[in-house]
Design an enzyme around this catalytic site. Structure first.
Site, short mmCIF file in Angstrom:
data_model
loop_
_atom_site.label_atom_id
_atom_site.label_comp_id
_atom_site.label_asym_id
_atom_site.label_seq_id
_atom_site.Cartn_x
_atom_site.Cartn_y
_atom_site.Cartn_z
N SER A 23 0.84 -1.20 0.00
CA SER A 23 0.00 0.00 0.00
C SER A 23 0.87 1.26 0.00
CB SER A 23 -0.85 -0.02 1.28
OG SER A 23 -2.06 0.64 1.09
N PRO A 24 0.38 2.34 -0.61
CA PRO A 24 1.15 3.59 -0.53
C PRO A 24 1.24 4.07 0.91
CG PRO A 24 -1.04 3.95 -1.48
CD PRO A 24 -0.88 2.48 -1.34
N ALA A 58 1.50 8.65 -1.46
CA ALA A 58 0.78 9.80 -2.01
C ALA A 58 1.80 10.87 -2.40
CB ALA A 58 -0.17 10.35 -0.96
N GLN A 101 1.16 6.79 -6.47
CA GLN A 101 -0.16 7.36 -6.17
C GLN A 101 -0.07 8.87 -6.30
OE1 GLN A 101 -1.61 7.56 -2.06
NE2 GLN A 101 -3.39 6.37 -2.72
N TYR A 179 -8.87 13.49 1.01
CA TYR A 179 -8.07 14.46 0.27
C TYR A 179 -8.93 15.08 -0.85
CZ TYR A 179 -4.45 12.64 3.21
OH TYR A 179 -3.75 12.28 4.32
N ARG A 227 -7.68 4.96 -6.06
CA ARG A 227 -8.05 4.56 -4.71
C ARG A 227 -9.32 5.33 -4.38
NH1 ARG A 227 -4.47 3.44 0.74
NH2 ARG A 227 -4.60 1.28 0.05
N ARG A 320 0.67 -1.69 6.99
CA ARG A 320 1.46 -1.87 8.22
C ARG A 320 2.12 -3.23 8.33
NH1 ARG A 320 -3.36 0.60 11.64
NH2 ARG A 320 -4.39 -0.47 9.92
#
Ligand SMILES: Cc1cc2nc3c(=O)[nH]c(=O)nc-3n(C[C@H](O)[C@H](O)[C@H](O)COP(=O)(O)O)c2cc1C
Length: 361
Positions: A23-24, A58, A101, A179, A227, A320
């Site tokens: 994941s980013p 991001a 991303q 965002y 996403r 994580r």
């Protein structure tokens, strides 16, 4: 092949060696948007992690689209050159496909880094006015004019062109986590009365315009996805039904996949637990003919494999768990009875050559 997790996956014009995606993850370690040594260490290790795809954090499309002064960016020649060097290094460090991303923080910008508290930048910390669909009462958030929207859309396009030059395999438009693009989508942040506010069709307009403009400048050989949010977890916010409509509209504009997250646009009680966002992703997969990834509290190999085996989604995205163990796929392969090829430098830790691996259970 015993598992579903380690089966290959074709998305658009790219085939991934397995269904594990890193994941980013914002690292807040850049200098005016430029990748630093930390990024080489972080992304280099993940490129060699055994994951099929690593998503770079991001990355702000304009300076005012950063969350903090330390966010990665792709808005200048210096940014492009620094990232190109990092990505070239990653190609030597591992075989994962690499994605980026692209993001704009909108009203969530101009903040301290999380480990300094994450508050809005004070007057002596070089703050900047942030842009959003609707203004705030205190004047720190500016409601986007048409000129702002045109500029920001062009910034996404310019960053996408730079990302192609850097050599990414995948480009992802960030429309989640509260965002800018999510702010337009969600009625919780978007109170506009023009063609960008009100009904879903209007709230989707700017995010879809941005996506379409990005897709138009990216060659077919590069996968372009988004996403998106499966739920705002707040009454009056985005529901999975709206997410399905958005995903369908993205698909008609050439979107190769959606990665389904949730929350972030307004305070919410989120029932975080194992695979808590998978049901949203699965609903979208059932309703829209598009490749779907699930993310959120996917931690163990068996859990990840079960999610893929159930047909709920096409791939899993983990954040994580990769900080905890940057070789997560090697561990998962051992648990699921798969053989991953190790780089020669690490071959002596292959389960068949290292008796110690049996002690790990
Ligand atoms: C350190 C850190 C940085 C993150 N940065 C981003 C980011 O840049 N873009 C994004 O979409 N999500 C970001 N997230 C959210 C993760 O990508 C992921 O959606 C979330 O952590 C849930 O997955 P997990 O339970 O596997 O950690 C970040 C998460 C962490 C822990």
């Amino acid at each position: 092949m015993n598992s579903h997790l380690f089966s290959s996956l074709t998305v658009g014009a790219q085939t991934f060696s397995n269904r594990i995606v890193v994941s980013p993850m914002c690292q807040y370690s850049a200098n005016d948007g430029c990748a630093a040594d930390w990024h080489r260490m972080h992304l280099g290790a993940l490129a060699g992690s055994g994951a099929g795809l690593v998503m770079v954090e991001a990355t702000a499309v304009e300076r005012a689209g950063r969350i903090t002064h330390a966010c990665l960016g792709l808005y200048s020649d210096a940014n492009e050159s620094a990232l190109a060097q990092t990505i070239a290094f990653c190609r030597t460090a591992g075989s994962a496909k690499l994605g980026i991303q692209l993001a704009h923080s909108g009203r969530k910008g101009s903040c301290e880094v999380p480990w300094d508290g994450g508050a809005k930048l004070a007057a002596n910390r070089d703050p900047w006015p942030t842009f959003a669909p609707s203004a705030s009462g205190d004047g720190s958030v500016v409601a986007c004019t048409q000129a702002d929207l045109d500029r920001i859309k062009q910034a996404f396009v310019d960053a996408a062109v730079r990302a192609v030059k850097v050599g990414f395999d995948v480009i992802e438009v960030h429309a989640g986590h509260g965002y800018l693009l999510h702010q337009f989508l969600s009625p919780l942040a978007n109170r506009r009365a023009d063609q960008y506010g009100g009904e879903l069709e209007n709230r989707m307009r700017f995010p879809l315009d941005v996506f379409e403009a990005v897709r138009a400048v990216v060659p077919e050989r590069i996968v372009v996805g988004a996403r998106i949010t499966g739920s705002d977890w707040v009454d009056g916010g985005i529901t999975v039904q709206e997410a399905i409509v958005f995903a369908r509209e993205l698909a008609t504009r050439g979107c190769d996949y959606v990665d389904v997250t949730s929350g972030g646009v307004a305070p919410a009680k989120i029932p975080v637990g194992p695979g808590y966002q998978v049901p949203f992703a699965s609903e979208i997969k059932k309703s829209v003919g598009i490749c779907v990834r699930a993310v959120g509290m996917i931690v163990t190999a068996q859990q990840a494999d079960d999610i893929i085996a159930s047909g709920a989604v096409d791939a899993v995205t983990l954040a994580r768990a990769f900080i905890d163990n940057p070789h997560w796929p090697y561990e998962a392969a051992r648990v699921l009875g798969e053989e991953l090829s190790y780089p020669p430098q690490y071959a002596r830790a292959e389960p068949k050559l290292w008796p110690g691996s049996k002690l790990k259970g």
